[in-house]
Structure formats: C-alpha cells, structure tokens
Scaffold this motif. Structure first.
Motif, PDB file in Angstrom:
ATOM      1  N   LYS A 294       0.810  -1.217   0.000  1.00 25.44           N
ATOM      2  CA  LYS A 294       0.000   0.000   0.000  1.00 25.44           C
ATOM      3  C   LYS A 294       0.846   1.271   0.000  1.00 25.44           C
ATOM      4  O   LYS A 294       0.317   2.365  -0.169  1.00 25.44           O
ATOM      5  N   GLY A 295       2.153   1.127   0.226  1.00 23.95           N
ATOM      6  CA  GLY A 295       2.991   2.302   0.396  1.00 23.95           C
ATOM      7  C   GLY A 295       3.190   3.095  -0.874  1.00 23.95           C
ATOM      8  O   GLY A 295       3.296   2.552  -1.974  1.00 23.95           O
ATOM      9  N   VAL A 296       3.265   4.410  -0.705  1.00 27.40           N
ATOM     10  CA  VAL A 296       3.462   5.346  -1.814  1.00 27.40           C
ATOM     11  C   VAL A 296       4.711   6.170  -1.539  1.00 27.40           C
ATOM     12  O   VAL A 296       4.966   6.581  -0.407  1.00 27.40           O
ATOM     13  N   THR A 297       5.500   6.398  -2.573  1.00 29.76           N
ATOM     14  CA  THR A 297       6.591   7.362  -2.501  1.00 29.76           C
ATOM     15  C   THR A 297       6.130   8.648  -3.167  1.00 29.76           C
ATOM     16  O   THR A 297       5.673   8.631  -4.317  1.00 29.76           O
ATOM     17  N   MET A 298       6.232   9.747  -2.449  1.00 30.05           N
ATOM     18  CA  MET A 298       5.816  11.049  -2.963  1.00 30.05           C
ATOM     19  C   MET A 298       7.014  11.992  -2.931  1.00 30.05           C
ATOM     20  O   MET A 298       7.731  12.054  -1.937  1.00 30.05           O
ATOM     21  N   MET A 299       7.244  12.703  -4.031  1.00 34.37           N
ATOM     22  CA  MET A 299       8.319  13.693  -4.100  1.00 34.37           C
ATOM     23  C   MET A 299       7.762  15.045  -3.695  1.00 34.37           C
ATOM     24  O   MET A 299       6.942  15.630  -4.424  1.00 34.37           O
ATOM     25  N   GLY A 300       8.151  15.523  -2.546  1.00 36.07           N
ATOM     26  CA  GLY A 300       7.661  16.800  -2.054  1.00 36.07           C
ATOM     27  C   GLY A 300       8.606  17.937  -2.390  1.00 36.07           C
ATOM     28  O   GLY A 300       9.823  17.760  -2.494  1.00 36.07           O
ATOM     29  N   GLY A 301       8.046  19.133  -2.565  1.00 32.91           N
ATOM     30  CA  GLY A 301       8.838  20.324  -2.827  1.00 32.91           C
ATOM     31  C   GLY A 301       8.701  20.859  -4.226  1.00 32.91           C
ATOM     32  O   GLY A 301       9.085  22.000  -4.506  1.00 32.91           O
ATOM     33  N   LEU A 302       8.152  20.056  -5.152  1.00 36.70           N
ATOM     34  CA  LEU A 302       7.909  20.512  -6.516  1.00 36.70           C
ATOM     35  C   LEU A 302       6.640  21.352  -6.584  1.00 36.70           C
ATOM     36  O   LEU A 302       5.812  21.303  -5.670  1.00 36.70           O
ATOM     37  N   PRO A 303       6.431  22.088  -7.671  1.00 40.42           N
ATOM     38  CA  PRO A 303       5.180  22.845  -7.814  1.00 40.42           C
ATOM     39  C   PRO A 303       3.974  21.946  -8.084  1.00 40.42           C
ATOM     40  O   PRO A 303       2.853  22.433  -8.146  1.00 40.42           O
ATOM     41  N   PHE A 304       4.192  20.655  -8.267  1.00 35.80           N
ATOM     42  CA  PHE A 304       3.119  19.709  -8.550  1.00 35.80           C
ATOM     43  C   PHE A 304       3.413  18.408  -7.804  1.00 35.80           C
ATOM     44  O   PHE A 304       4.575  18.081  -7.527  1.00 35.80           O
ATOM     45  N   PRO A 305       2.379  17.614  -7.457  1.00 36.11           N
ATOM     46  CA  PRO A 305       2.632  16.335  -6.797  1.00 36.11           C
ATOM     47  C   PRO A 305       3.190  15.305  -7.762  1.00 36.11           C
ATOM     48  O   PRO A 305       2.835  15.286  -8.952  1.00 36.11           O
ATOM     49  N   LEU A 306       4.059  14.448  -7.244  1.00 39.50           N
ATOM     50  CA  LEU A 306       4.667  13.399  -8.039  1.00 39.50           C
ATOM     51  C   LEU A 306       4.695  12.140  -7.180  1.00 39.50           C
ATOM     52  O   LEU A 306       5.367  12.104  -6.148  1.00 39.50           O
ATOM     53  N   CYS A 307       3.958  11.104  -7.574  1.00 39.50           N
ATOM     54  CA  CYS A 307       3.763   9.925  -6.731  1.00 39.50           C
ATOM     55  C   CYS A 307       4.001   8.637  -7.503  1.00 39.50           C
ATOM     56  O   CYS A 307       3.723   8.554  -8.699  1.00 39.50           O
ATOM     57  N   THR A 308       4.478   7.617  -6.781  1.00 37.82           N
ATOM     58  CA  THR A 308       4.706   6.306  -7.360  1.00 37.82           C
ATOM     59  C   THR A 308       4.549   5.265  -6.262  1.00 37.82           C
ATOM     60  O   THR A 308       4.709   5.595  -5.084  1.00 37.82           O
ATOM     61  N   PRO A 309       4.240   4.020  -6.594  1.00 38.97           N
ATOM     62  CA  PRO A 309       4.240   2.996  -5.556  1.00 38.97           C
ATOM     63  C   PRO A 309       5.626   2.848  -4.945  1.00 38.97           C
ATOM     64  O   PRO A 309       6.642   3.019  -5.637  1.00 38.97           O
ATOM     65  N   ALA A 310       5.666   2.548  -3.657  1.00 41.50           N
ATOM     66  CA  ALA A 310       6.955   2.485  -2.959  1.00 41.50           C
ATOM     67  C   ALA A 310       7.735   1.206  -3.271  1.00 41.50           C
ATOM     68  O   ALA A 310       8.932   1.142  -3.001  1.00 41.50           O
ATOM     69  N   HIS A 311       7.073   0.199  -3.832  1.00 39.46           N
ATOM     70  CA  HIS A 311       7.777  -1.044  -4.148  1.00 39.46           C
ATOM     71  C   HIS A 311       8.480  -0.930  -5.497  1.00 39.46           C
ATOM     72  O   HIS A 311       8.330   0.055  -6.225  1.00 39.46           O
ATOM     73  N   GLY A 312       9.218  -1.966  -5.842  1.00 42.79           N
ATOM     74  CA  GLY A 312      10.011  -1.952  -7.057  1.00 42.79           C
ATOM     75  C   GLY A 312       9.347  -2.643  -8.232  1.00 42.79           C
ATOM     76  O   GLY A 312       8.119  -2.822  -8.270  1.00 42.79           O
ATOM     77  N   THR A 313      10.180  -3.067  -9.190  1.00 44.04           N
ATOM     78  CA  THR A 313       9.682  -3.588 -10.454  1.00 44.04           C
ATOM     79  C   THR A 313       9.297  -5.058 -10.406  1.00 44.04           C
ATOM     80  O   THR A 313       8.703  -5.560 -11.362  1.00 44.04           O
ATOM     81  N   ALA A 314       9.625  -5.766  -9.330  1.00 48.89           N
ATOM     82  CA  ALA A 314       9.186  -7.159  -9.120  1.00 48.89           C
ATOM     83  C   ALA A 314       9.460  -8.027 -10.347  1.00 48.89           C
ATOM     84  O   ALA A 314       8.567  -8.675 -10.889  1.00 48.89           O
ATOM     85  N   TYR A 315      10.703  -8.050 -10.780  1.00 49.38           N
ATOM     86  CA  TYR A 315      11.071  -8.858 -11.940  1.00 49.38           C
ATOM     87  C   TYR A 315      10.659 -10.325 -11.782  1.00 49.38           C
ATOM     88  O   TYR A 315      10.363 -11.010 -12.758  1.00 49.38           O
ATOM     89  N   ASP A 316      10.657 -10.807 -10.537  1.00 47.32           N
ATOM     90  CA  ASP A 316      10.400 -12.224 -10.311  1.00 47.32           C
ATOM     91  C   ASP A 316       8.971 -12.645 -10.634  1.00 47.32           C
ATOM     92  O   ASP A 316       8.712 -13.831 -10.884  1.00 47.32           O
ATOM     93  N   ILE A 317       8.030 -11.694 -10.665  1.00 49.37           N
ATOM     94  CA  ILE A 317       6.643 -12.065 -10.985  1.00 49.37           C
ATOM     95  C   ILE A 317       6.162 -11.412 -12.277  1.00 49.37           C
ATOM     96  O   ILE A 317       4.970 -11.454 -12.594  1.00 49.37           O
ATOM     97  N   ALA A 318       7.067 -10.807 -13.026  1.00 49.37           N
ATOM     98  CA  ALA A 318       6.676 -10.130 -14.272  1.00 49.37           C
ATOM     99  C   ALA A 318       6.025 -11.116 -15.233  1.00 49.37           C
ATOM    100  O   ALA A 318       6.507 -12.235 -15.429  1.00 49.37           O
TER     101      ALA A 318
END
Length: 353
Positions: A294-318
């Motif tokens: 459920k975790g989200v990574t958010m880049m704060g400080g920009l003039p606009f919100p920028l968000c992505t899931p906190a997990h990685g690319t999960a190559y093992d289940i691609a």
C-alpha cells in the motif's frame, strides 16, 4: 489546464494527471493497465498516459483487462481532454525487444523517455500532477548515467534548484527523512539543526496539501535509545533536541527525539501524522513492514505532486498476472488529492487578490 476544469471547489475538481509507464521488464505494464481499469481512479482524475501502445497492450493482456483509451501519437498530441483516458503513444519500444525480468538499456531508455515527457507536461502546466509505475534504477542508469534517483533526474530535466525530498506514505502515517541516498557513514555529518528544521517545514506543508490541517510530527533520534543521555552519541543533545525546540517555537506540532526502534509505535498510538527519521532505512524498514503493498513514494517540494508505488519492479513475478495494484492505486489517489488541493488553493488566492 484551466479551460478543461470546472470551478475549483474540492467537491468537483478533477485534476489532470500524467501517468508515465515504468520499466517494461517488470510489472509496470501490468500495473499501468490495472490502474486504468479502476473506476475510482477515473473518477478522481483525468489521465494522460505516456508510453508505447504495444507495451501497454501486453500489460493489459497479462492482467486480462480490456482497455478503452483515446490513443494519440506524440506528433498530434494536444492537451485536449477526452471522456476516456488519453494514451500518448511515443512508439519507443517494441514488446518483442523486452527481456522480461532483466534490466536493460532499452528498458531504461523507454522509462526515462516516458518520465521526461510527463515532467515537461507538468512543467508547462499541461497536467496538474504525475504518477509513474516502478522504475528500475540499474536500467535507468544504463540510459542516463547520471541517474542517482528520481530526485536527481527531475532536478536535471527541469533545471529545478529548489528543495525536493522523498516521502513514504501510508494511510496512517508518513515517513520523512533528513538524509536519503547517502552512505550510512556520512549520515551524522549531514544532520544539522537547519536541515532538520527544513524537513519539518516541508513535511508539514506536504501534509497540509494532502488534507491534514494540523499535522503532528514525531522526530526520531539517530543513536540507539536516542543517545541515552549522551551515553551512545551526542547528536540528540547537540543537534536534534535544539532543532525540535526551534520547530516548536516556530509553531509546528513536533516532538522528540524518540528512540528509532519505538518511534513508529508511538506515532500510531499517539496520532502523529508523520515520523521524521534521520536516514533512509531507519524509516523505510518500518514503513515497508507496515504496508509494502500500500505504500506510496511522494516527491515533495515541486510545484506539482509526483507519486509512485513504494515497491520496485518485481522482476520475479513479471508476466504472471498477479501484480498487486494496491500501492499504484494509492499513488494515483494521493496525487489526485494533492493536485486538487493545489487547484483549490490557487483559485482561492486569485479570488482574494
């Protein structure tokens, strides 16, 4: 995109978000397709998706989803909205050239091109915020040798010199940090009163943008047992405690330093909205234990919100069709919420002037 938006009240504003497709060798194509099939995301924002149609269609096949999109080429793309999500086809990667589960130059080039296109849209004011499905840092470095992390890339692409910081977000608590992607041996030298105060200020501002009017922030110590009165280090006494005192005097609802091994328990029990940690893993371990899906990574400080899931690319289940869209869903909803609040705040300020 003022010409496409209704009057700015929190109930009716539907912001425009760019969604950049991430690494094609992992679960990003599947997650992008799953996001576009979620009614709650379509209700929350207009989406402009950037990538290659062939990669998206493969992801949709993996997810067993049929998508209804307004496909446009990069050459005839305009920011005119559609009732359907808009897909900007950069034609930048044939699905036959994807090596599933492997970081490659082709995959990194695809992801960087998509991200760069989204950033330029936001920089021009054509979109109100950005989401992206997971990148692979190794692949990104193949394509962009100076790539340390998303903050470095965004700063380079936009020539942005302001303060930008990663936040990890769960529904019950956020994690901010004073230092991020640096060696553990360098952490102490990078902790100062001014650095802590700057993070408190940015954290409070981002929490307010996410709808928390009176944010409470817990500050972690650096050393075991928060230094135990100087027995295990002096950073708490000489730096962190004075910073907390100055933040309180400036009107922020902040407390600490608390021992890092119990600060998240205290935050959840006592209703703190964020924990400010001193270094990357001090907070990341706790956050991923509490809500990896459920975790989200958010880049704060920009003039606009920028968000992505906190997990990685999960190559093992691609390619297996089992990727959990939960964190991507939360990233889209948070970006929409923050973008909506920015629109409302800007219009309110214009009405007052």
């Amino acid at each position: 995109m003022a010409n496409a938006k209704p009057a700015a009240t929190a109930e009716v504003v539907r912001p425009v978000l760019a969604l950049a497709m991430g690494d094609p060798a992992g679960i990003s194509p599947e997650l992008t397709a799953r996001m576009l099939a979620l009614p709650e995301l379509q209700n929350a924002a207009h989406f402009i998706v950037i990538g290659d149609r062939r990669i998206l269609e493969e992801g949709a096949g993996t997810a067993n989803i049929e998508l209804d999109l307004d496909y446009r080429s990069a050459s005839d793309f305009s920011t005119e909205l559609s009732e359907r999500p808009v897909f900007v086809d950069l034609c930048n990667l044939d699905s036959k050239d994807v090596v599933r589960g492997e970081a490659t130059l082709a995959g990194g080039t695809f992801a960087t091109e998509n991200f760069r296109f989204a950033l330029h849209l936001a920089d021009k004011g054509s979109v109100d915020g950005i989401c992206f499905t997971p990148f692979n840092k190794k692949a990104m470095r193949y394509a962009y040798p100076g790539y340390d992390d998303e903050i470095r890339f965004v700063s380079d692409v936009l020539s942005f010199n302001g303060k930008m910081r990663e936040f990890n977000v769960l529904e019950r608590v956020w994690n901010a940090r004073v230092t991020s992607h640096i060696p553990l041996s360098a952490v102490s030298a990078h902790i100062s009163i001014d650095a802590i105060l700057a993070e408190v200020e940015l954290t409070a501002a981002c929490l307010r943008l996410a709808g928390i009017d009176n944010p409470k922030i817990a500050v972690a110590g650096l050393n075991p047992h928060a230094g135990d009165g100087g027995s295990f280090g002096m950073e708490e006494i000489e730096v962190i405690e004075p910073a907390v005192a100055r933040a309180k005097a400036a009107g922020y609802a902040v407390d600490g330093p608390f021992p890092a091994d119990t600060v998240f328990l205290r935050a959840l029990k006592e209703g703190f909205h964020a924990v400010l940690t001193m270094y990357h893993d001090q907070g990341q371990i706790a956050m991923k234990m509490m809500g990896f899906d459920k975790g989200v990574t958010m880049m704060g400080g920009l003039p606009f919100p920028l968000c992505t899931p906190a997990h990685g690319t999960a190559y093992d289940i691609a390619g297996r069709g089992i990727a959990d869209v939960g964190a991507s869903r939360e990233a889209g909803l948070l970006a929409a919420k923050m973008a909506r609040q920015q629109i409302v705040s800007r219009e309110a300020a214009r009405n007052r002037s």
